[in-house]
Enzyme design. Structure first.
Site, short mmCIF file in Angstrom:
data_model
loop_
_atom_site.label_atom_id
_atom_site.label_comp_id
_atom_site.label_asym_id
_atom_site.label_seq_id
_atom_site.Cartn_x
_atom_site.Cartn_y
_atom_site.Cartn_z
N HIS A 270 37.33 36.60 44.61
CA HIS A 270 37.16 37.50 43.48
C HIS A 270 38.34 37.57 42.51
O HIS A 270 38.13 37.43 41.31
CB HIS A 270 36.81 38.92 43.93
CG HIS A 270 35.44 39.04 44.52
ND1 HIS A 270 35.19 38.73 45.83
CD2 HIS A 270 34.26 39.41 43.99
CE1 HIS A 270 33.91 38.90 46.09
NE2 HIS A 270 33.31 39.31 44.99
N HIS B 159 32.20 45.55 38.18
CA HIS B 159 33.16 44.45 38.27
C HIS B 159 34.17 44.56 37.13
O HIS B 159 33.92 45.21 36.13
CB HIS B 159 32.45 43.10 38.18
CG HIS B 159 31.76 42.70 39.45
ND1 HIS B 159 30.62 43.32 39.89
CD2 HIS B 159 32.03 41.73 40.37
CE1 HIS B 159 30.22 42.75 41.03
NE2 HIS B 159 31.06 41.79 41.34
#
Length: 602
Positions: free
Chosen positions: A276, A465
């Site tokens: 990520h 996100h």
């Protein structure tokens, strides 16, 4: 025969040999060094395509022994194509041993206009030349993709680029399915952490006509059979020196746009499972979203944690600090975990579980069974936090994280104390509840909220996100933050009709002293389910054009029709995109704008 006659014959034979076959001598060194065989197109040296083996649409025109002072490169566009042109400074010319060529079309005889200046005894001499470079088609390894063709990328321009945006280049960080070459590996015995995810890389740079102008051929640095050379490539950023940083599996790396390796490192011992986020810090430091490879819980159980540690490494790869979020936050906060759609938990997409949620009883059974691994649940050793972004705030030496499974963007200081929480107040323990920001309107008046739902033009983010601070728009004590609000579990529940779900790109202004937050821009709610992206995705402020780049990366991930991401860019505060492009049939993660000036100007 006399000695003198023998010498004359030997010398004659040697001379004849040199005339007839000079290459035989030069090939072993000779008076002028190692032999060089190449065909020159112009006055400079050979053209080397894909010089570092991972960027097939790049080339270097070698300097041919000349001292080059500066250069200008223009890739002649196809009819109706996008222009790529850039200046090259002396540092880049020395680094590559010639002129770097970036942005070639695949499977095409490219025409490159090059203006270069060389150093001579009489002073600088300038020359303009045209080179032609043939490139092969884009090649990845898509043979296992469910019996269907895969193109990098199949694009459709929905809204052509507005004036001032036509020169944009976008790096698209997408994923192919897992390769059968390595998918049988059990990465973390006995059950997996993040490294059980091993999707094949699909990374490319496209222009505003939808043409691929760079792509990564990963085979030189990626091997799905190797536990230390596989994993999902994520966390791309372009650094101020123009190079790209990202990570995958057990590695974090830095390469420039030509494919030249700057570093490629295995994670430090004690940490595992990069995914990520790899944030750029000061003085060559990086912030890596990893896990603890071995944690002894309070009950004595040893676990491999999941997506809940931030490690700060310096330029030498030493770990100078870390943030162990299971000690800083509350790993037992379950209100979000119990409300999210179990059909799409990060990349764990299971259509049979669509719409289903976890109950308190199910969470309790996981704890009772001592079931650990990359599973949604509470407590260290399970996917309770799912941190998917980290940002460094140089203003006060803090980090800002996005925790998907807490539906919160959180700022944490160097002292490991939480400074603020951008997320609904429900379910936090007393100490953390005090850090939740208060929503206000444009006049600074508090906005009433109840069970995650607020009045007026404000909403929290849900399974979000990329919670990033915009330094260019912030000021002391005031932080402007952009977030991609995925929108799953909005207001802690699943809607009766799944088509009611939507995602947003959103911008907030946070007054850190007052502890308040104002929503100052959003987009996506007005388009409803059409842009809904249950997982992945990003929004980032672009200072060069005062714009916001939004990647709706997983549209359709829970539909049987396939995933069709959409990339949009907006002027700051704009109501409509100045550019929109659909990428058909490809699973997306993130997108970012690429600045060639950073890469080659010095």
């Amino acid at each position: 025969m006399t000695r003198n006659e023998l010498c004359r014959i030997a010398c004659a034979i040697s001379a004849a040999f040199l005339v007839a076959a000079p290459s035989a001598v030069l090939a072993v060194g000779g008076p002028s060094g190692t032999q060089v065989n190449f065909q020159r197109q112009g006055e400079l040296g050979e053209v080397v395509v894909n010089p570092y083996d991972i960027a097939p649409l790049t080339a270097v025109i070698r300097n041919g022994g000349e001292v080059l002072l500066k250069a200008h490169v223009r890739i002649v566009p196809k009819k109706g194509g996008a222009e790529i042109a850039y200046d090259v400074g002396p540092t880049a010319l020395r680094t590559y041993g010639g002129i770097p060529v970036f942005g070639l079309y695949p499977e095409y005889l490219n025409e490159i206009e090059v203006k270069w200046t060389k150093k001579t005894m009489a002073g600088p001499v300038e020359k303009t030349e045209t080179y032609r470079i043939w490139t092969p088609p884009v090649y990845l390894d898509p043979s296992w993709t469910h019996g269907r063709p895969v193109k990098t990328f199949d694009t459709k321009i929905v809204t052509p680029a507005a004036k001032g945006f036509g020169d944009r280049l976008y790096l698209i960080n997408n994923l192919l399915p897992e390769s059968p070459k390595g998918s049988r590996a059990v990465w973390n015995n006995p059950t997996g952490g993040a490294l059980q995810w091993n999707n094949y890389p699909q990374n490319a740079i496209v222009d505003t006509r939808g043409d691929v102008r760079w792509y990564m051929q990963p085979s030189a640095i990626y091997d799905p059979r190797s536990l230390n050379k596989a994993g999902i490539m994520m966390g791309f950023h372009q650094n101020e020196d123009g190079a790209l940083t990202w990570g995958y599996g057990q590695r974090y790396v830095k390469y420039d746009l030509m494919g030249r390796e700057i570093f490629n490192r295995v994670l430090p011992d004690g940490y595992a499972d990069f995914s990520h986020a790899m944030a750029v810090g000061p003085d060559g430091h990086y912030f890596l979203r990893v896990s603890a490879a071995d944690l002894k819980r309070a009950d004595g159980t040893h676990v491999h944690t999941v997506r809940d540690v931030i490690a700060e490494v310096d330029s030498a790869g030493r770990v100078v600090d870390d943030w162990r979020l299971f000690e800083i936050l509350d790993p037992n906060r379950s209100i979000v975990i119990k409300s999210i759609d179990q059909g799409a938990v990060c990349l764990n997409v299971d259509l049979e579980q669509t719409g289903k949620t976890l109950s308190a009883e199910q969470l309790a059974r996981l704890e009772a069974k001592h079931a650990f691994g990359d599973i949604a649940g509470t407590g260290a050793g399970r996917n309770w936090a799912h941190v998917n972004s980290v940002d460094y705030d140089k203003a006060d030496d803090s980090i800002i994280i996005s925790s998907r499974h807490q539906s919160a963007v959180i700022k944490i200081g160097r002292d490991k104390e939480v400074k603020w929480i951008l997320g609904a107040p429900n379910g936090w323990n007393g100490k953390l509840r005090e850090k939740v920001l208060t929503p206000v309107d444009k006049d600074g008046k508090p906005i009433p909220c109840r069970i995650g739902k607020c009045e007026g033009d404000f909403d929290w983010t849900w399974t979000q996100h990329t919670g990033w601070k915009v330094d260019e728009l912030s000021e002391p004590g005031i932080s402007v933050v952009t977030v991609f609000d995925n929108g799953d579990g909005r207001a802690f529940k699943q809607p009766e009709n799944p088509k009611d779900k939507y995602s947003r790109a959103v911008m907030y202004r946070i007054d850190e002293k007052k502890g308040t937050v104002e929503q100052i821009w959003e987009y996506g709610k007005n388009r409803g389910h059409a842009l809904y992206s249950a997982i992945t995705s990003s929004v980032e402020y672009e200072a060069d054009k005062d714009s916001l780049l939004v990647y709706w990366a997983s549209i359709g991930v829970q539909d049987k029709t396939g995933v069709n991401p959409v990339l949009t860019e907006f002027r700051r505060g704009g109501k409509d995109p100045v550019f929109e492009m659909q990428i058909r049939g490809s699973m997306g993660y993130r997108a970012l704008a690429i600045d060639l000036g950073k890469a080659f100007k010095e």
